[in-house]
Design a protein around this motif. Structure first.
Motif, short mmCIF file in Angstrom:
data_model
loop_
_atom_site.label_atom_id
_atom_site.label_comp_id
_atom_site.label_asym_id
_atom_site.label_seq_id
_atom_site.Cartn_x
_atom_site.Cartn_y
_atom_site.Cartn_z
N GLN A 101 42.03 32.71 49.23
CA GLN A 101 40.90 33.63 49.15
C GLN A 101 40.85 34.54 50.37
O GLN A 101 40.44 35.69 50.28
CB GLN A 101 39.57 32.86 49.03
CG GLN A 101 39.40 32.12 47.73
CD GLN A 101 39.21 33.06 46.55
OE1 GLN A 101 39.14 34.27 46.66
NE2 GLN A 101 39.13 32.46 45.37
N ARG A 102 41.29 34.02 51.51
CA ARG A 102 41.29 34.82 52.73
C ARG A 102 42.29 35.98 52.61
O ARG A 102 42.01 37.09 53.03
CB ARG A 102 41.65 33.95 53.93
CG ARG A 102 41.66 34.70 55.21
CD ARG A 102 41.75 33.83 56.45
NE ARG A 102 42.29 32.52 56.21
CZ ARG A 102 43.22 31.94 56.97
NH1 ARG A 102 43.68 32.58 58.01
NH2 ARG A 102 43.65 30.74 56.71
N TRP A 103 43.46 35.74 52.00
CA TRP A 103 44.48 36.77 51.83
C TRP A 103 44.24 37.61 50.60
O TRP A 103 44.68 38.75 50.53
CB TRP A 103 45.87 36.15 51.78
CG TRP A 103 46.30 35.66 53.11
CD1 TRP A 103 46.20 34.39 53.57
CD2 TRP A 103 46.83 36.43 54.18
NE1 TRP A 103 46.65 34.31 54.85
CE2 TRP A 103 47.05 35.56 55.25
CE3 TRP A 103 47.14 37.77 54.32
CZ2 TRP A 103 47.58 36.00 56.46
CZ3 TRP A 103 47.68 38.19 55.53
CH2 TRP A 103 47.89 37.31 56.58
N GLY A 104 43.59 37.05 49.60
CA GLY A 104 43.27 37.79 48.39
C GLY A 104 44.50 38.19 47.60
O GLY A 104 45.51 37.49 47.59
N THR A 105 44.42 39.33 46.95
CA THR A 105 45.49 39.75 46.05
C THR A 105 46.80 40.02 46.78
O THR A 105 47.87 39.96 46.17
CB THR A 105 45.08 41.01 45.27
OG1 THR A 105 44.72 42.03 46.19
CG2 THR A 105 43.93 40.71 44.34
N LYS A 106 46.75 40.29 48.08
CA LYS A 106 47.98 40.53 48.84
C LYS A 106 48.89 39.31 48.84
O LYS A 106 50.11 39.45 49.00
CB LYS A 106 47.65 40.94 50.27
CG LYS A 106 47.03 42.31 50.35
CD LYS A 106 46.75 42.69 51.78
CE LYS A 106 46.12 44.05 51.81
NZ LYS A 106 44.81 44.08 52.34
N ALA A 124 45.37 33.01 40.79
CA ALA A 124 44.75 34.34 40.90
C ALA A 124 43.86 34.62 39.69
O ALA A 124 42.76 35.16 39.82
CB ALA A 124 45.83 35.42 41.03
N SER A 127 40.81 32.30 39.88
CA SER A 127 39.85 32.80 40.87
C SER A 127 39.21 34.11 40.44
O SER A 127 38.35 34.64 41.13
CB SER A 127 40.55 33.00 42.22
OG SER A 127 41.08 31.80 42.68
N TRP A 129 40.47 37.11 40.32
CA TRP A 129 40.76 38.29 41.12
C TRP A 129 40.94 39.47 40.19
O TRP A 129 41.35 39.31 39.04
CB TRP A 129 42.02 38.08 41.93
CG TRP A 129 41.89 37.05 43.02
CD1 TRP A 129 40.74 36.46 43.46
CD2 TRP A 129 42.93 36.47 43.78
NE1 TRP A 129 41.01 35.57 44.45
CE2 TRP A 129 42.35 35.55 44.67
CE3 TRP A 129 44.31 36.65 43.80
CZ2 TRP A 129 43.11 34.82 45.58
CZ3 TRP A 129 45.06 35.92 44.71
CH2 TRP A 129 44.46 35.02 45.58
N CYS A 134 46.12 42.73 41.38
CA CYS A 134 47.05 41.62 41.17
C CYS A 134 48.35 42.13 40.58
O CYS A 134 49.44 41.76 41.02
CB CYS A 134 46.44 40.56 40.25
SG CYS A 134 45.13 39.60 41.01
#
Length: 158
Positions: A101-106, A124, A127, A129, A134
């Motif tokens: 979650q801290r990095w997210g889609t990256k 992903a 969650s 996203w 994505c």
């Protein structure tokens, strides 16, 4: 049995049959099915090095669509779980989920890594996203992997 395997391998070597098979293997290997698209990619590249950009495009497209399939699977699984579960009690999240979650889609730039990438794309979706970021990061990561394989092939085949 030997003749059918031989026929299958010959069919993979024909460009108009070979590229779709690379796409299919790339798609299947991006799902939770344990296959390797790199072997088929490399085999086709050895046989038809002049089709390198078409090969990279087809392999990237197939692998990205497999990642999209995983994302949808995770997304629908979460929706189904929420629909079935009447009392929406929160459950503690694992350290993996918190880290991602801290990095997210990256973090989907690494969706090409064996044994990690497939569950990552499912997570992903789970969650929830956003789909388009994505898709973008999955495509970039998976495309760069195939470009790297093709690059090293051309360097070491000279």
């Amino acid at each position: 049995m030997d003749s059918s395997i031989h026929s299958f391998l010959q069919a993979l070597s024909i460009p108009w049959i070979g590229l779709p098979s690379v796409g299919i293997f790339s798609f299947l290997s991006a799902t939770l099915i344990p296959l390797s698209s790199e072997a088929v990619f490399f085999g086709y590249l050895v046989k038809f090095p002049e089709n390198i950009w078409a090969l990279i495009g087809v392999a990237t497209l197939g692998n990205t669509l497999g990642g999209v399939f995983n994302w949808v699977l995770g997304y629908l699984s979460k929706k189904t779980k929420n629909a079935i579960k009447k009392d929406r009690m929160t459950t503690p999240e694992s350290k993996w989920v918190t880290y991602l979650q801290r990095w997210g889609t990256k973090s989907l730039l690494f969706s090409w890594i064996p044994f990690i990438g497939d569950p990552l794309t499912v997570l992903a979706g789970w969650s929830q996203w956003k789909f388009w970021p994505c898709l973008m990061y999955m495509t970039i990561g998976k495309g760069l992997r195939y470009i790297a394989i093709a690059y090293f092939f051309t360097i070491f085949s000279l």
